[in-house]
Structures are given as structure tokens and as C-alpha cells.
Write an enzyme that holds these catalytic residues in place. Structure first.
Site, PDB file in Angstrom:
ATOM      1  N   SER A 142       0.826  -1.194   0.000  1.00 48.81           N
ATOM      2  CA  SER A 142       0.000   0.000   0.000  1.00 48.81           C
ATOM      3  C   SER A 142       0.867   1.254   0.000  1.00 48.81           C
ATOM      4  O   SER A 142       1.965   1.267   0.565  1.00 48.81           O
ATOM      5  CB  SER A 142      -0.891   0.017   1.245  1.00 48.81           C
ATOM      6  OG  SER A 142      -1.500   1.279   1.423  1.00 48.81           O
ATOM      7  N   TYR A 167      -2.444  -0.261   9.967  1.00 46.24           N
ATOM      8  CA  TYR A 167      -2.629  -0.820   8.625  1.00 46.24           C
ATOM      9  C   TYR A 167      -1.342  -0.670   7.813  1.00 46.24           C
ATOM     10  O   TYR A 167      -0.861  -1.632   7.203  1.00 46.24           O
ATOM     11  CB  TYR A 167      -3.785  -0.113   7.918  1.00 46.24           C
ATOM     12  CG  TYR A 167      -3.882  -0.465   6.446  1.00 46.24           C
ATOM     13  CD1 TYR A 167      -4.280  -1.731   6.042  1.00 46.24           C
ATOM     14  CD2 TYR A 167      -3.573   0.473   5.467  1.00 46.24           C
ATOM     15  CE1 TYR A 167      -4.362  -2.065   4.695  1.00 46.24           C
ATOM     16  CE2 TYR A 167      -3.655   0.154   4.119  1.00 46.24           C
ATOM     17  CZ  TYR A 167      -4.039  -1.109   3.746  1.00 46.24           C
ATOM     18  OH  TYR A 167      -4.117  -1.437   2.416  1.00 46.24           O
TER      19      TYR A 167
END
Length: 351
Positions: A142, A167
Site C-alpha cells: 500500500s 494498517y
């Protein structure tokens, strides 16, 4: 090729499975189908691949009714025994791991699910790849791994040791874990740092979906950082094309690699990291304007401060994607938004 794609009830995984099926690959889809967001969208994606949702039962492999090359199984990545059984029986050639607990803000209040899915689940994938002769593992990272980095555009050569959400930390951990397995067991692994993916069948927790829903329902939209956000919005078809090209080109060992080099995206091991982004950051207010133009209605806006875990700007350097794979995302924001809104109106029966 016999390819396992995890996360095929998810946004990117659904589109990727369709793309690879169209070129004749034998695809096995896996998803936990959790209720993180509107389950109707997940089941809608599943049914579009010819899987009868009423036949779905945990651990049961289901044959598509529309494509003989597609099978689907509901399974959690944390289920080590179930995953091992699937790999042993099916003998996959390659794995594309897109399943993960997504969402930056959700990780602030639900940290344990990120450890379960993104760390334990990813370890189980690595172990299965190790023991079942997988020729290439491609996995989703990501853009959030860039964290406190301020140098833009974000380059895969940059240091990413300062994530600002769990995350992001879990995605950085995936990259480190993959490198370890590439180094120790010579498994070719490629991590892909996605930049703000949008498009038809998109996630209901993402800005474009939330904005579209609110505008059609005559409700205000929340605009964070007072509209000063910039994002490298990337259309889903461009992301999928990048994944396919990467999957087709596994990294090789590089005995000439210099550990003192300033490029953290490569190694002596068969390991590589790529950014996949539009290479063109767009102001959030310009993104909203394009959406308003498509819908034909002006949104009422709640201007709010930046949220914990968010970064003010993202911008992908994709020079190595161009160099290695002759590829660069290129769908315009207006074209991408137009296609999303057309899908949204059709799926939710909006006049």
C-alpha cells in the site's frame, strides 16, 4: 497457469480474476467474505463470476456456472490447516495475494483484526508458497507505507520506516516477511504499493463511494483536511493491468546487488517492490468537482480537519514500472469517475 487469487470477493481481486479468466488462465478465487463493508457488494461481485451465493459454504470449493476455468472457496487466511489443504490438493503455479483487512481509520479501533489477517494470514500464505513450489507470489502492499515521508513523488527507493497507522505497519511488515522468504527459500515475491484505487464495484468505505451515495441521497459529504488533501487516484483497470504484467514477470536473483545501494525495492534475492499509481496527484476538491459534474448536482460539504492516520498527499513515482514492464497507468479522473457513477446507478437502481 493455475493461479490462486485471494480476495476475489474484494474490489481489485474481482476485477483481476475476470481479466485473467478472459485470457484463459485457470483461476481459483478465495475470500473470507467478512462484513467489514456492505455485504451486498461482495456477494454481487461473487455472483458476477458465476458463483451462486446460496451454494457458498465455508471450506467448500464451488465451480463457476459461467466459466469452467473458475472455482471459488470461502476461507480465512488465518485458517492454516484449510489453506494447507487447498494448496496440497490444487498444486497452484502462482499466487496473487490481495486479501487483507483494509482501511486506515478502522485500524485505529480494531487493531487485532489487522494482526490476524495481514500478519498471521500472510505468514500462512508464505508458508504454503514455501512448501508447494509456488513459482511467483505477487501481493498487495500500500502507498500508506510511506507514512511520514515528505519527499515526493514517493519512490520505492525511499525509506519507509515511519508508518502512521497499524494498517500501514502491517503492509510494511508484509514486505519484510516476503523478503525473508525470498532470501531463505528463493521464492520470487513482488509487492505492489497501490495508490488510492477507485472504479466500478469499488469499496463502500472509500471516498468516491461515500461521496456518490451522499450526493444522491441529498446528504452532506465529509471533506477532510479542509479539502487540501491530494491523492494519486488510480483507476482499477490500470491497477489490474499492472498486476497482470508483474505476475507474468517474476523477479530473479541478483548476485551483483550491492547492499550499500540506495534502492530498497530490490535485493540479491528474487524480490521486488513496485508502486502502481497514476503518477498525477489530484486535489480532493478537484476530484469532488469531477464527481459533481457527472452527477449534475453540487454537494453540501462538511469541511473537517485531517484524521489520525491520514497523510496529506500521495504521489507515485512509477519510473521502475515503466522501465521494467513498459507500463504506466493513464485513465483520466473524469473518465474513471464517469464509469464508477454509471455502475453505481445501475447496481443500486438510482434514477
Amino acid at each position: 497457469m493455475k493461479i490462486l487469487i485471494t480476495g476475489t470477493a474484494g474490489f481489485i481481486g474481482f476485477h483481476l480474476a475476470n481479466k485473467l479468466l478472459k485470457r484463459g488462465e485457470q483461476i481459483f478465487g478465495l475470500d473470507s467474505i467478512n462484513d467489514y463493508y456492505d455485504i451486498r457488494v461482495k456477494y454481487g461481485r461473487v455472483e458476477m463470476t458465476g458463483i451462486d451465493k446460496d451454494e457458498i459454504k465455508y471450506g467448500k470449493l464451488i465451480q463457476s456456472k459461467t466459466d469452467s476455468n473458475y472455482q471459488f472457496i470461502q476461507l480465512n487466511l488465518e485458517d492454516r490447516e484449510g489453506l494447507e489443504k487447498l494448496f496440497a490438493e490444487q498444486k497452484f503455479d502462482k499466487v496473487i495475494n490481495l486479501a487483507a483487512q483494509a482501511g486506515v481509520r478502522y485500524s485505529l479501533t480494531n487493531p487485532q483484526v489487522y494482526m490476524d489477517s495481514n500478519i498471521t494470514g500472510f505468514l500462512n500464505i508464505l508458508e504454503c508458497c514455501r512448501h508447494h513450489n509456488i513459482k511467483h507470489l505477487t501481493y498487495a502492499s500500500s502507498s500508506s507505507v510511506y507514512g511520514l515521508n515528505e519527499s515526493q513523488p514517493f519512490s520505492t527507493k525511499d525509506n519507509v520506516d515511519h508508518p502512521i497507522s497499524l494498517y500501514a505497519a502491517s503492509k510494511k511488515a508484509n514486505e519484510l516477511m516476503a523478503h525473508t522468504y525470498s532470501h531463505l527459500f528463493k521464492i520470487p515475491t513482488t509487492g505492489l504499493r497501490f495508490f488510492t484505487v477507485y472504479g466500478p464495484w469499488g469499496r463502500p468505505d472509500m471516498a468516491l463511494f461515500l461521496f456518490t451515495k451522499a450526493i444522491f441521497e441529498n446528504k452532506p459529504i465529509d471533506v477532510f483536511n479542509h479539502g487540501e488533501m491530494q491523492r494519486d487516484f488510480t483507476y482499477v483497470d490500470d491497477i489490474v493491468e499492472g498486476i497482470v504484467r508483474v505476475n507474468d514477470n517474476p523477479p530473479k536473483e541478483n548476485p551483483d546487488w550491492n547492499p550499500n545501494s540506495d534502492d530498497a525495492s530490490v535485493s540479491s534475492a528474487p524480490y521486488k517492490i513496485y508502486n502502481i499509481g497514476n503518477n498525477n496527484p489530484v486535489k480532493l476538491m478537484d476530484f469532488i468537482t469531477a464527481l459533481e459534474q457527472k452527477i449534475g448536482k453540487t454537494a453540501e460539504k462538511n469541511m473537517l480537519p485531517i484524521q489520525a492516520g491520514d497523510v496529506p498527499s500521495t504521489y507515485a513515482d512509477v519510473s521502475d514500472l515503466i522501465r521494467d514492464l513498459d507500463y504506466k497507468p493513464q485513465t483520466s479522473i473524469q473518465d474513471g469517475i464517469d464509469q464508477f457513477v454509471d455502475w453505481y446507478k445501475d447496481f443500486f437502481k438510482v434514477n
